[in-house]
Motif scaffolding. Structure first.
Motif, short mmCIF file in Angstrom:
data_model
loop_
_atom_site.label_atom_id
_atom_site.label_comp_id
_atom_site.label_asym_id
_atom_site.label_seq_id
_atom_site.Cartn_x
_atom_site.Cartn_y
_atom_site.Cartn_z
N LYS A 19 0.76 -1.47 0.09
CA LYS A 19 -0.18 -0.04 0.04
C LYS A 19 0.54 0.83 0.21
CE LYS A 19 -4.06 -2.44 2.24
NZ LYS A 19 -5.46 -2.14 3.48
N LEU A 20 0.12 2.64 -0.68
CA LEU A 20 1.09 3.55 -0.40
C LEU A 20 1.63 3.64 0.87
CD1 LEU A 20 -0.59 5.55 -3.65
CD2 LEU A 20 1.93 4.15 -3.30
N LYS A 21 0.59 4.09 1.59
CA LYS A 21 1.01 4.38 2.95
C LYS A 21 2.30 3.42 3.30
CE LYS A 21 -2.20 1.27 5.79
NZ LYS A 21 -3.34 1.46 6.29
N ASP A 22 2.00 2.55 3.14
CA ASP A 22 3.14 1.62 3.46
C ASP A 22 4.94 1.67 3.14
OD1 ASP A 22 1.41 0.23 5.50
OD2 ASP A 22 1.23 -1.15 3.81
N VAL A 23 4.66 2.83 1.55
CA VAL A 23 6.18 2.49 0.92
C VAL A 23 6.91 4.34 0.59
CG1 VAL A 23 5.63 0.55 -0.40
CG2 VAL A 23 4.79 3.03 -0.98
N CYS A 24 5.36 5.43 1.46
CA CYS A 24 5.77 6.77 1.45
C CYS A 24 5.87 7.58 3.25
CB CYS A 24 3.93 7.09 1.10
SG CYS A 24 3.89 6.93 -0.33
N MET A 25 6.34 8.23 3.36
CA MET A 25 7.02 9.22 4.46
C MET A 25 6.14 9.89 4.84
SD MET A 25 11.11 8.16 4.38
CE MET A 25 11.36 9.45 2.78
N LYS A 26 5.86 10.48 6.01
CA LYS A 26 5.20 11.70 6.66
C LYS A 26 5.79 12.80 5.74
CE LYS A 26 4.38 13.85 10.61
NZ LYS A 26 4.10 14.02 12.05
N THR A 27 4.95 13.63 6.02
CA THR A 27 5.77 15.17 4.99
C THR A 27 5.52 16.40 6.00
OG1 THR A 27 3.10 14.99 3.63
CG2 THR A 27 4.92 14.58 2.62
N ASN A 28 5.05 17.52 5.72
CA ASN A 28 5.13 17.87 6.40
C ASN A 28 4.43 19.08 5.72
OD1 ASN A 28 6.34 17.09 9.44
ND2 ASN A 28 8.04 17.44 7.79
N GLY A 65 -4.42 20.40 -2.62
CA GLY A 65 -5.87 20.11 -3.39
C GLY A 65 -5.01 18.46 -3.75
N TYR A 66 -3.52 18.29 -3.32
CA TYR A 66 -2.54 16.85 -3.76
C TYR A 66 -1.91 16.66 -3.01
CZ TYR A 66 -1.34 19.72 -8.21
OH TYR A 66 -1.41 20.66 -9.37
N CYS A 67 -2.30 15.15 -2.87
CA CYS A 67 -1.71 14.33 -1.94
C CYS A 67 -0.15 13.98 -2.43
CB CYS A 67 -2.17 12.88 -1.84
SG CYS A 67 -1.75 11.27 -0.66
N VAL A 68 0.70 14.91 -1.22
CA VAL A 68 2.41 14.45 -1.62
C VAL A 68 2.95 13.35 -0.86
CG1 VAL A 68 4.09 15.55 -0.63
CG2 VAL A 68 2.24 16.87 -1.19
N LEU A 69 3.38 12.33 -2.29
CA LEU A 69 3.81 11.11 -1.88
C LEU A 69 5.38 11.11 -2.07
CD1 LEU A 69 1.52 9.28 -4.49
CD2 LEU A 69 1.23 9.00 -1.97
N ARG A 70 6.33 10.70 -0.78
CA ARG A 70 7.26 11.24 -0.61
C ARG A 70 7.83 9.27 -0.19
NH1 ARG A 70 8.40 15.47 3.53
NH2 ARG A 70 7.63 16.57 1.22
N VAL A 71 8.53 8.72 -0.78
CA VAL A 71 8.45 7.61 -1.17
C VAL A 71 10.42 7.63 -0.27
CG1 VAL A 71 7.38 6.78 -2.86
CG2 VAL A 71 9.57 7.32 -3.41
N ASP A 72 10.10 6.33 0.36
CA ASP A 72 11.08 5.86 0.89
C ASP A 72 11.63 4.70 0.02
OD1 ASP A 72 12.93 3.67 2.32
OD2 ASP A 72 12.00 3.58 3.79
N LYS A 73 13.50 5.62 -0.33
CA LYS A 73 14.00 4.94 -1.34
C LYS A 73 14.89 3.65 -1.51
CE LYS A 73 14.19 10.02 -3.50
NZ LYS A 73 15.28 11.21 -3.50
N LYS A 74 14.37 3.19 -0.30
CA LYS A 74 15.08 1.51 -0.22
C LYS A 74 14.35 1.23 -0.49
CE LYS A 74 15.60 2.38 4.35
NZ LYS A 74 15.88 4.25 4.32
N ILE A 75 13.01 1.47 -0.98
CA ILE A 75 11.63 0.33 -1.41
C ILE A 75 11.23 0.91 -2.85
CG2 ILE A 75 9.33 -0.57 -1.04
CD1 ILE A 75 10.11 0.22 1.90
N LEU A 76 11.35 2.31 -3.06
CA LEU A 76 10.64 2.46 -4.63
C LEU A 76 11.36 3.36 -4.57
CD1 LEU A 76 7.91 0.96 -5.98
CD2 LEU A 76 6.82 2.95 -4.66
#
Length: 381
Positions: A189-198, A275-286
């Motif tokens: 799931k995206l929530k498991d490959v993406c990191m928290k944003t601020n 209005g955007y979802c910011v997806l900051r991936v864990d680059k060790k995974i994706l």
């Protein structure tokens, strides 16, 4: 003398009548579709097909006219369809006009110029009913439709080539024993490959930031085409999310428009709309670009359609978006796939030399001949 000139000379040498829409068709409202079951009948909104259901609201050829939102887009539909309340459909008097002729004639009118709202672009039945179009005899209409259909077929062929790219992309990212993959690829799931944003704290913020609004990202090129300078005094209420280079941002408002891009490194630390979802991936995974391509496949588009919330605008929540599962092959395989798709992407989307450049040229030719063919002397003038 061309066939069209011969027909004009025979049927309307002194000009043609111009008729208001209310005298040649009836404009009907759309309805919500949520009570219907899934099926094969397209549901149209102002942005195009939203989903498919088992019931039609109308089963004859019609011109669909957006009521709110993307009012510059018209749709000619000759199969049974349903439409929501952001789009009007039309019941056309075939004894006076050919349905597709109406479509071409209304394209020439640029209905977006009739916008009646200061905020979200809108059209009303009252305004549309008073629009006038030339109504030559039916044989003349038929010949005009035949000529313009040739141009639209050329555009359709170019679009077909672009669709081939989408088909290849879907297959390459399916991992269903395709292209040498004989084992199942794990999905996360995206929530498991993406990191928290601020979010930015405007009270303590200093200096200026570039603001990426929904209109800042081009739907065709998936790139930032404009960004305004803001500070804490001028920041819009939706200017909240801090972005970093290589973030993938995806518009959750009208998500089926597929407004998304990868943040260039020069925008590191700037601000984007909520209005955007910011997806900051864990680059060790994706890899960020692998994620971007994964959000362009048909499975993702289906997921969006099935998880839409309808309000003033169709939308999907961040929490629902983050539940979507993406394939996660090895980083080495991701890089190989990205390299292949980058080459196809340049062919399919390069504005200067790829398919969009050719499609733009054909579009300009079509608009020129459409406007020329639909310019008639007014009878009695």
């Amino acid at each position: 003398m061309s066939k069209l000139e011969e027909l004009i000379q025979r049927y309307c040498p002194d000009g043609v009548e111009y008729k208001q829409l209310k005298n040649i068709l009836k404009i009907r409202n759309g309805k919500d579709y949520k009570h219907l079951d899934n099926g094969t009948i397209p549901v149209y909104g102002s942005g195009g097909v939203m989903t498919y259901v088992d019931t039609s609201i109308y089963d004859k050829p019609s011109v669909l006219i957006p009521r709110k939102g993307s009012i510059d887009k018209l749709y000619y539909v000759d199969v049974p369809f349903w439409n929501v309340d952001t789009v009007f459909y039309t019941e056309i008097n075939k004894s006076l006009v050919i349905e597709k002729y109406v479509f071409y004639a209304l394209q020439k009118e640029h209905l977006e110029k009739l916008n009646t709202a200061g905020g979200v672009p809108s059209l009303t039945q009252a305004v549309l009913n008073d629009v006038e179009i030339p109504v030559p005899p039916l044989p003349v209409q038929e010949e005009i439709v035949r000529i313009l259909d040739i141009f639209t077929e050329l555009q359709a062929e170019l679009q077909k080539r672009k669709s081939q790219y989408s088909y290849y992309l879907d297959n390459l990212l399916s991992f269903n024993k395709w292209g040498g993959y004989q084992t199942e690829i794990r999905r996360m799931k995206l929530k498991d490959v993406c990191m928290k944003t601020n979010n930015i704290k405007w009270k303590s913020a200093t200096g200026q930031y570039r603001y990426i609004d929904l209109s800042s990202v081009d739907i065709q090129t998936h790139s930032i085409i404009s960004a305004i300078e803001i500070d804490k005094m001028s920041a819009p209420s939706r200017a909240q999310q801090i972005v970093q280079g290589n973030d993938v941002i995806f518009a959750t408002t009208r998500p089926t428009q597929m407004r998304a891009c990868i943040i260039p490194t020069e925008y590191n630390g700037d601000i984007c709309s909520t209005g955007y979802c910011v997806l900051r991936v864990d680059k060790k995974i994706l890899l960020p670009r692998f994620l971007f391509f994964s959000l362009t496949v048909s499975n993702f588009k289906t997921y969006l359609s099935n998880n839409l919330t309808l309000g003033n605008y169709p939308s999907i929540s961040n929490s629902a978006l983050l539940e979507y599962e993406v394939p996660v092959p090895s980083l080495a395989d991701q890089q190989k796939i990205v390299s292949i798709l980058d080459r196809f992407d340049r062919l399919a989307n390069d504005l200067s030399s790829g398919l969009p450049a050719e499609m733009k040229k054909r579009r300009q030719q079509y608009e020129y001949y459409r406007d020329k063919l639909l310019s008639f002397k007014r009878k009695g003038a």
